[in-house]
Write a protein that holds these residues in place. Sequence first.
Motif, PDB file in Angstrom:
ATOM      1  N   ALA A 111      16.223  11.441  -3.313  1.00 41.78           N
ATOM      2  CA  ALA A 111      15.660  11.357  -4.657  1.00 41.78           C
ATOM      3  C   ALA A 111      14.777  12.571  -4.939  1.00 41.78           C
ATOM      4  CB  ALA A 111      14.860  10.068  -4.807  1.00 41.78           C
ATOM      5  N   LEU A 112      13.989  13.005  -3.956  1.00 41.27           N
ATOM      6  CA  LEU A 112      13.114  14.161  -4.132  1.00 41.27           C
ATOM      7  C   LEU A 112      13.935  15.440  -4.322  1.00 41.27           C
ATOM      8  CD1 LEU A 112      10.270  15.352  -4.144  1.00 41.27           C
ATOM      9  CD2 LEU A 112      10.452  15.559  -1.650  1.00 41.27           C
TER      10      LEU A 112
ATOM     11  N   PRO B  15      14.397   8.144  -0.263  1.00 41.53           N
ATOM     12  CA  PRO B  15      13.330   8.982  -0.862  1.00 41.53           C
ATOM     13  C   PRO B  15      13.606  10.483  -0.757  1.00 41.53           C
ATOM     14  CG  PRO B  15      12.387   7.309   0.579  1.00 41.53           C
ATOM     15  CD  PRO B  15      13.861   7.227   0.711  1.00 41.53           C
ATOM     16  N   ASP B  16      14.128  10.950   0.360  1.00 42.38           N
ATOM     17  CA  ASP B  16      14.363  12.390   0.499  1.00 42.38           C
ATOM     18  C   ASP B  16      15.466  12.871  -0.449  1.00 42.38           C
ATOM     19  OD1 ASP B  16      16.213  10.960   1.942  1.00 42.38           O
ATOM     20  OD2 ASP B  16      16.364  12.403   3.579  1.00 42.38           O
TER      21      ASP B  16
END
Length: 143
Positions: free
Chosen positions: A122-123, A119-120
């Motif tokens: 991707a962000l 997730p990090d």
Amino acid sequence: MVSLSTGVIIGSAFNNIVTAFTKGVVEPILAIIGGSDLGTSHLKFRIWERMTTVTEKVNGVEVKTEKLMPVLLDVGSVMGAVVGFLITATIVFFIIVKPTNKLLDLMLKKEQPPAAMPPDVALLTEIRDMMQRQEERGLKGAV
């Protein structure tokens, strides 16, 4: 269903090979090391004795006598069964299971999509892409 039945048939046929190998190769080697045969007749230990009525024919007449009969712990047959099991398990694992798993892994690697990003990551990728789009539009100075 076919795989299961094939496995059972091959397993029962393979039992004869393992038994012959154990009795013909492994047991003589262990007999050299241990100094005795691993057959069921040699590695038995007397646990206790009990009185048993035995019927014998003496001169055509049945005679019943009470005899002290030993109760034996048969270690030889257990060791033979364990050696046979270990040989079977080793052969099945290295000849059937390992190659099958390797083949399945190769087949599944071709079919799987690339792994999703954490997730990090991707962000951060999304933020970078937004900044690049803003730069391309010329809006960077306006914000």
